[in-house]
Design a protein around this motif. Sequence first.
Motif, mmCIF file in Angstrom:
data_model
loop_
_atom_site.group_PDB
_atom_site.id
_atom_site.type_symbol
_atom_site.label_atom_id
_atom_site.label_comp_id
_atom_site.label_asym_id
_atom_site.label_seq_id
_atom_site.Cartn_x
_atom_site.Cartn_y
_atom_site.Cartn_z
ATOM 1 N N SER A 122 -5.475 -7.587 0.087
ATOM 2 C CA SER A 122 -4.284 -8.379 -0.276
ATOM 3 C C SER A 122 -3.374 -7.603 -1.225
ATOM 4 O O SER A 122 -2.877 -8.150 -2.213
ATOM 5 C CB SER A 122 -4.704 -9.710 -0.905
ATOM 6 O OG SER A 122 -5.468 -10.470 -0.005
ATOM 7 N N SER A 138 -0.187 -6.159 -2.636
ATOM 8 C CA SER A 138 1.265 -6.344 -2.618
ATOM 9 C C SER A 138 1.855 -5.532 -3.761
ATOM 10 O O SER A 138 1.210 -5.339 -4.796
ATOM 11 C CB SER A 138 1.654 -7.816 -2.766
ATOM 12 O OG SER A 138 1.158 -8.584 -1.693
ATOM 13 N N ARG A 184 3.341 -6.148 1.285
ATOM 14 C CA ARG A 184 2.994 -7.556 1.368
ATOM 15 C C ARG A 184 1.605 -7.739 2.004
ATOM 16 O O ARG A 184 1.428 -7.510 3.207
ATOM 17 C CB ARG A 184 4.043 -8.318 2.191
ATOM 18 C CG ARG A 184 5.463 -8.184 1.650
ATOM 19 C CD ARG A 184 6.472 -8.796 2.602
ATOM 20 N NE ARG A 184 7.844 -8.512 2.169
ATOM 21 C CZ ARG A 184 8.543 -9.245 1.317
ATOM 22 N NH1 ARG A 184 7.999 -10.340 0.809
ATOM 23 N NH2 ARG A 184 9.776 -8.920 0.982
ATOM 24 N N GLU A 185 0.635 -8.080 1.169
ATOM 25 C CA GLU A 185 -0.696 -8.493 1.627
ATOM 26 C C GLU A 185 -1.331 -7.471 2.580
ATOM 27 O O GLU A 185 -1.774 -7.803 3.682
ATOM 28 C CB GLU A 185 -0.620 -9.860 2.323
ATOM 29 C CG GLU A 185 -0.056 -10.974 1.456
ATOM 30 C CD GLU A 185 -0.965 -11.339 0.308
ATOM 31 O OE1 GLU A 185 -2.199 -11.326 0.502
ATOM 32 O OE2 GLU A 185 -0.438 -11.616 -0.791
ATOM 33 N N ASP A 193 -4.221 -5.058 3.823
ATOM 34 C CA ASP A 193 -5.670 -4.842 3.775
ATOM 35 C C ASP A 193 -5.987 -3.559 4.529
ATOM 36 O O ASP A 193 -5.469 -3.324 5.632
ATOM 37 C CB ASP A 193 -6.427 -6.000 4.444
ATOM 38 C CG ASP A 193 -6.257 -7.312 3.711
ATOM 39 O OD1 ASP A 193 -6.364 -7.315 2.467
ATOM 40 O OD2 ASP A 193 -6.008 -8.336 4.381
ATOM 41 N N GLY A 237 -3.452 -7.762 -6.040
ATOM 42 C CA GLY A 237 -4.503 -7.537 -5.065
ATOM 43 C C GLY A 237 -5.603 -6.692 -5.674
ATOM 44 O O GLY A 237 -5.640 -6.455 -6.893
ATOM 45 N N ARG A 289 4.676 -4.814 5.673
ATOM 46 C CA ARG A 289 3.554 -5.548 6.259
ATOM 47 C C ARG A 289 2.881 -4.706 7.342
ATOM 48 O O ARG A 289 3.540 -3.922 8.034
ATOM 49 C CB ARG A 289 4.023 -6.856 6.882
ATOM 50 C CG ARG A 289 4.602 -7.864 5.887
ATOM 51 C CD ARG A 289 4.953 -9.160 6.610
ATOM 52 N NE ARG A 289 5.601 -10.126 5.729
ATOM 53 C CZ ARG A 289 4.971 -10.961 4.926
ATOM 54 N NH1 ARG A 289 3.639 -10.942 4.895
ATOM 55 N NH2 ARG A 289 5.631 -11.806 4.159
#
Length: 509
Positions: A249, A251, A264-265, A267, A302, A462
């Motif tokens: 996560s 960011s 953004r988020e 992983d 994160g 993203r």
Amino acid sequence: MTLARVDNLRATAGSAILVDGVSFEVVAGEVTALVGASGSGKTTSALALLGEYGDGVHLAGRVEVDGRVVVDGNGVTREAVRVRGRTVAYMPQHPGSALNPARRIGTTLRELAKLHDGDVAEAVRAAQVPGALKRFPHQFSGGQRQRVALAQALTCRPSVLVLDEPSTGLDSITRLQLVQELADLAAAGLGILLLSHDLELVRALANRVVVLGAGRVIESGGLDVLPPAPDLPGAGTSTAGRPLLGAMSLSASLRPRGRDVVLREVDLEVRAGACLGVVGRSGSGKTTLARCLAGLHERHTGQLRLDGRPLPVLRNRTREQNRRVQYVWQEVRGSFDERRPVDQQVARTAQRLRGLAPELAHAEAVAVLARLGVAAITAARPPSRLSGGELQRAALARAVLANPDVLICDEITTALDDRGTALVLELLTELKARGTALIWIGHDLGLVAAVADQVLVLDAGRVVEQGPPATLTTEPHHELTRRLVAAARIGDPGSPPVLSIDTRSEPRR
């Protein structure tokens, strides 16, 4: 109409001969390309048009620009001042050196336009950097800074435009757009001198080609004198080991309180002996991701973990954590101290992070540099005396001397010719075999696919697609991935530039 002529140019630094007997012309409405390996004399020859040279370098021969003699048998003349930024504009390979970090882009461009009767809006449009005027250089990615530097050069309304590796840091889509814009500039009467190891770019644009090697002209003529592009060795796929570095996560933002979010988020996980590739358009967040993993970007949320344990930002990492996670960034020239020889700076990593004695560290540094094609006599010089490609390999050697468990590589072959890229890939293949985890951030989807076991595609910060490179290149699902794959496949020398590509502005990095 000949705008610039170089006859029998010679550049020396003490007893060293940097350029010997180089001749070429730049003609209105045409593109002249200087190609050759890193360190072959391309930049030295091009800068002679402006009467510029490095410390301790002497120029001789004859250089004429717009009827003015810039260099003669006695060296640089007073006429050089009259052509710099007026008749001849130069865009350097590393755009950071051409941009003022303390000033907004619009302020600089408007001042140049006033001095040279230029058109800011037209320069911004031609360089493909809409929305750039209110931003500072650090708010752009490396590829975007490259185009901002081009806008700065175009605002001066030159007759001759010198472009040093203009495709450095550009994704395949933007690179195709650049081809069209440069072709349009040449068609409007501008004379372009293109310095590049990107043979596809040269084939798409050049009317005349001069091939340099060790400071001499090897061949000159049309596109037929270009060497064929060899097949580069890939690092290959591997059997991955235990998880080493992970992000959960993740960011990141450019300003406090979460403003200007650029990641953004995200992983990701990279395992021992494996390579994770990261691709996306210029400004998609690739470099911010790399800086977060390296601990250099503190405005993030994160979790980062190394061997399953929390990994803090750089200023809070232990020496062992610093050794284990190393980062080679895109614009390397600013990372070297101009007052010290390059080989000493490379060796310093082994001294500080591994505790090696100075003599052993220096011997190891010289050996790794030699493997990457940087000779000991070259590495013993200050950074200003090395080419962009040589410094890029020196930055890699500096990180490798830490014996890292995780090596983050951000566009580390952008300034390299095919031979230099092959040497880098050979070394990285060995590191993977020893269990080093690689994160390869690049704009060249074909090269990333050749070296990576898994690939992430970033768009506006993203992850929009991920998977094995063979799947992503043959069955892409996301629109951006399809466009990147399509642009990367256009390699036919006779293919015209693609004009149907979406030209919307990219997000901030």
